[in-house]
Design an enzyme around this catalytic site. Structure first.
Site, PDB file in Angstrom:
ATOM      1  N   THR B  95       0.813  -1.038   0.076  1.00 46.49           N
ATOM      2  CA  THR B  95       0.073   0.270  -0.049  1.00 46.49           C
ATOM      3  C   THR B  95       0.956   1.299  -0.208  1.00 46.49           C
ATOM      4  OG1 THR B  95      -1.866  -1.259   1.069  1.00 46.49           O
ATOM      5  CG2 THR B  95      -1.721   1.180   1.294  1.00 46.49           C
ATOM      6  N   HIS B 224       5.246  -9.852   2.296  1.00 46.60           N
ATOM      7  CA  HIS B 224       4.531 -11.310   3.012  1.00 46.60           C
ATOM      8  C   HIS B 224       3.674 -12.019   1.758  1.00 46.60           C
ATOM      9  CE1 HIS B 224      -0.050  -9.584   3.225  1.00 46.60           C
ATOM     10  NE2 HIS B 224       0.691  -8.511   2.690  1.00 46.60           N
ATOM     11  N   CYS B 348     -20.019  -9.043   3.091  1.00 43.77           N
ATOM     12  CA  CYS B 348     -19.873  -9.458   4.553  1.00 43.77           C
ATOM     13  C   CYS B 348     -18.340  -9.477   5.028  1.00 43.77           C
ATOM     14  CB  CYS B 348     -20.597 -10.993   4.803  1.00 43.77           C
ATOM     15  SG  CYS B 348     -22.293 -10.577   4.886  1.00 43.77           S
TER      16      CYS B 348
END
Lengths: 122, 409
Positions: B95, B224, B348
């Site tokens: 990011t 990662h 969700c």
């Protein structure tokens, strides 16, 4: 994320299915929000004799559907109309905050089914 | 109110006390989310959390002992994507790399233009950076994709205008695995002399990534995703590309990124890049064979399943499918109870009310978007794990379908 009670009702949902010739049917939600709940009622002498549900949705949606059927069976229509979404969530020892609004509609579906019964059953 | 027990506690206890005294084996199929730390990377990083604690910017013995390790890692990262070590800037995550690439370019080239081109299916790090720039007056063109999630190169070429300063197009999609024709994009960018950034967080280490042959100017990597720890990544900045820093501070990273080096993680990241490069071809074939076995098995044993993403041009380990009539999270919870970790594009699981923006961009029906399920495999998965999943999945899907008001047998 989910309480033990939610996971219990999610893994072993009570009263899944449809009632043949139901006295009332209620549906809430839509595919775009990811939750659709359908409730089927059998009513005798103003008392809810049987409730079944079908739900498309997440863990919370399925667990609240299952819980509302347990809470509603045996209640008078007036008592059932007093059941709130918040009470259903509380009976499950709570839901994650994000689920309180989007997937906690089971009492609304029950109320819709009662409304449908009253409208059609006169 | 008594404290609610958490789902992960329950799944942990399931490991030991599932019905019948059986233990549930944990099977990880979410490699696009993160990967386990490679044992070699752990061994490599430990000394830098113990005796080799120095700050690589220090001149004394403690600093000297670790600065070489950081520079070695820089070379290892550079080799994976075929650039020079001086073109690698270590950052804290993918990011940050995307934010740096996009905002750092926009600010540096503002006098030249105000237009950026990207796609509707980028990672949120790219989309949110572009949206932040729109608030500052930049104009952004979001290119559509087709039903397979594929980019239209003609549309890209048509979107370029005189004021275009940056093209930001990902290498491989995190949700569907669809691989964009990056060499062609790079060719177009070069032809019109527009800077080209690509988020290669999912692609690097899984398919060949070469910034020279693809004419890439800025490229982002994340540790990662390839067996290094969380909290480390890299931004490749082609030599001569003017950038404004995101993190102003000390003189680290040739003044391009302030902040004390995350030495241990950088060392592990460098080694992970070297190993990923060395094992790339073997892992590609191995992981793709497992993915194809899973894909064939699901499509042949379950009806009304839709493959999301490009059928061929796809990362080797990614399989994204929608099972009609059921919602993604309820499927994930059932898989989790059986020990399998996967992910979903359902609202969700995204923490928003909307299902995956990638599914939306591909024109996937909204109910099917809520049902989209991603299995992302890695080199540690086995055929036995695939077969176990193929055994338990059909009855779970059937049970949920029978519960669904959308399903008519």
């Amino acid at each position: 994320m989910y309480t033990e009670k939610v996971m219990d009702h999610f893994s072993n949902p009570r009263n899944v299915g449809e009632i043949e010739n139901p006295d009332g049917v209620g549906e809430v939600g839509n595919a775009s929000c990811g939750d659709i709940m359908k409730i089927f009622l059998k009513v005798e002498n103003n008392i809810i004799q049987d409730v079944k549900f079908k739900t498309f949705g997440c863990g919370a949606a399925i667990a609240t559907s299952s819980m509302v059927t347990e809470l509603a069976i045996g209640k008078t229509l007036e008592e059932a109309l007093e059941l709130t979404n918040a009470a259903v969530a509380e009976a499950l020892d709570g839901l994650p905050p994000a689920k309180m609004h989007c997937s906690n509609l089971a009492a609304d579906a029950l109320h819709e089914a009662i409304k449908n019964y009253k409208e059609s059953g006169q | 109110m008594k404290p609610a027990r958490l789902l992960n506690e329950i799944s942990l206890s399931l490991k030991y006390m599932s019905p019948g005294g059986m233990t549930v084996k944990h099977i990880y199929m979410d490699y696009n989310a993160t990967t386990p730390l490679r044992p070699e990377a752990l061994d490599a990083l430990l000394p830098y959390l113990k005796e080799d604690f120095g700050n690589p910017s220090s001149v004394h013995w403690a600093g000297r002992a670790v600065s070489g390790a950081v520079e070695k890692a820089r070379e290892q990262v550079a080799r994976l994507i075929n650039c020079s070590a001086a073109e690698i800037v270590f950052v804290s995550c993918g990011t940050e790399g995307d934010n740096f690439a996009i905002k750092g370019t926009a600010e540096a080239l503002r006098a030249k233009g105000d237009h950026i081109i990207t796609t509707t299916v980028e990672h949120p790090a790219v989309l949110a950076s572009c949206q932040a720039l729109e608030k500052q007056g930049f104009r952004v063109t979001y290119l559509d994709v087709d039903a397979d999630g594929m980019l239209d190169l003609q549309a890209l070429e048509q979107a370029i205008e005189e004021k275009t300063i940056l093209i930001s197009i990902m290498w491989g999609n995190n949700e569907t695995g669809t691989v964009f024709p990056i060499e062609e994009v790079g060719h177009i960018a070069r032809k019109y002399k527009v800077r080209f950034h690509t988020d290669a967080v999912q692609a690097a280490g899984k398919i060949p990534v070469d910034v020279q042959s693809a004419n890439v100017d800025l490229l982002v990597l994340s540790g990662h995703k390839i067996g290094a720890p969380k909290g480390v990544g890299a931004l490749y900045i082609r030599k001569g590309s003017r950038m404004v820093s995101l993190l102003h501070g000390g003189h680290q990273e040739r003044n391009r990124r302030g902040g004390t080096h995350n030495v241990a993680s950088i060392v592990a990241f460098g080694l992970a890049c070297e190993l990923a490069g060395a094992e790339l071809e073997a892992n590609y074939h191995r992981v793709k064979a497992l993915r194809d076995r899973l894909e064939r098995g699901i499509l042949s044993s379950i009806t009304e399943v839709k493959l999301n993403g490009h059928p061929e041009k796809r990362l080797p380990g990614t399989l994204n499918v929608s099972f009609s009539y059921i919602e993604g999270e309820s499927l994930l919870l059932n898989l989790d109870m059986k020990g399998i970790a996967a992910s979903s594009g359902s609202a969700c699981t995204s923490g928003s009310l909307e299902p995956s923006h990638v599914m939306g961009a591909m024109g996937v029906d909204v109910a099917l978007a809520h049902s989209s399920t991603r299995f992302s495999l890695g080199p540690d998965n086995t055929e036995e794990e695939i077969d176990y999943l193929l055994e338990i999945l059909p009855p779970i899907v059937q049970r949920l379908r029978e519960m669904s008001p959308l399903y008519n047998k």
